[in-house]
Design an enzyme around this catalytic site. Structure first.
Site, short mmCIF file in Angstrom:
data_model
loop_
_atom_site.label_atom_id
_atom_site.label_comp_id
_atom_site.label_asym_id
_atom_site.label_seq_id
_atom_site.Cartn_x
_atom_site.Cartn_y
_atom_site.Cartn_z
N GLU A 95 -4.15 -20.41 -14.20
CA GLU A 95 -3.73 -19.65 -13.03
C GLU A 95 -4.77 -18.61 -12.64
O GLU A 95 -5.01 -17.67 -13.39
CB GLU A 95 -2.39 -18.94 -13.32
N GLU A 99 8.19 -16.66 -8.83
CA GLU A 99 7.77 -15.61 -9.75
C GLU A 99 7.71 -14.33 -8.91
O GLU A 99 6.66 -13.98 -8.37
CB GLU A 99 6.40 -15.95 -10.36
MN LIG Z 1 1.87 -16.21 -11.16
#
Ligand SMILES: [Mn+2]
Length: 270
Positions: free
Chosen positions: A153, A247
């Site tokens: 990520e 998220e």
């Molecule tokens: Mn994230």
């Protein structure tokens, strides 16, 4: 594209961008009631996760596991894959490896976000990238044994200076021996770092493995100002069929953030 919502089981991450907190059973029940396809779980560590409970919650509610986070390795244990000490890098790999095995048993990928660390301490950026590539090439085959991917990520500049853009991530993946490492594209980080979010997703194409579905201010989609329509169009164009996983901050509260997310998901995908 399928919907997912986050559940954090890491007390030390309190204040972080997760929708449901501390209670796996309650989080799964609420996710299912709102109509989510899956949950994304952040355990404190692999041994501390009640895997039987997770399995029974998923089965009972017909939910999937979208992905599993490894950030507690940094937040709780101060482990990073690019630590200057080899012993710490080894422990970071072991910590993630155990989570890969659990996530893999559910057919889900593990996420490497904050565990990537950062370039610091007078050691070159290239060396940090080499350590990260070495770790990914060690861990990815373990995910492959379960038939799953490993997600890297890109984070924004306030969280790392290592993999900060989708292009950074794609270049790193291109340097690996492993072929099952994909990008986790987080729309909040991308809103800070990318020139054009939809364009970056288009460029990444088949490398996009997972999306963190968040608005400009890390709140539920619709509670900020990121235009979603070009983003969804780009994801459709590249044939993305993974999860849009919320998220996001639990604001004004967990339930409202989840409710807003699923409403936005349905509006975006209709
Ligand atoms: Mn994230």
């Amino acid at each position: 594209m399928r919907s997912a919502v986050t559940i954090s089981l890491v007390p030390e991450a309190s204040g972080g961008p997760f929708v449901f907190w501390h209670d796996l059973a309650a989080g799964c029940a609420q996710a299912a009631e709102l109509g989510f396809d899956a949950v994304e779980v952040f355990p404190r560590s692999a041994p501390e996760l009640d895997v039987a409970l997770l399995r029974s919650c998923l089965d009972r509610h017909g939910l999937k596991l979208a992905a599993m986070g490894t950030g507690a390795g940094w937040v709780v244990h101060k482990l990073r894959l690019t630590d200057h000490e080899e012993a710490v890098r080894r422990r970071a790999c072991a910590f993630i490896g155990e989570i890969i095995d659990i996530a893999g048993s559910f057919g889900a990928p593990a996420i490497i976000g904050s565990m990537q660390g950062r370039t610091e301490g007078g050691v070159s950026h290239e060396q940090h990238l080499a350590w990260l590539a070495e770790a990914l090439d060690e861990l990815a085959p373990r995910a492959a044994e379960h038939g799953t991917t490993l997600l890297i990520e890109p984070l924004n500049r306030y969280e790392t200076n290592l993999i900060r853009s989708v292009a950074d991530g794609a270049k790193l993946i291109g340097s690996l021996k492993a072929d099952n490492v994909k990008l986790l594209c987080d729309l909040f980080h991308m809103n800070i770092e990318e020139r054009d979010i939809a364009g970056a997703l288009s460029d990444a194409g088949r490398l996009v493995g997972h999306v963190h579905f968040a608005d400009s201010n890390r709140r539920a989609v619709g509670f900020g100002h990121t235009p979603m329509s070009p983003i969804i169009s780009a994801l459709r164009r590249i044939g993305f069929d993974g999860y849009l996983s919320a998220e996001v901050l639990p604001l004004p509260d967990s339930n409202e953030a989840a409710r807003q997310t699923i409403a936005s998901f349905r509006a975006c995908l209709q």
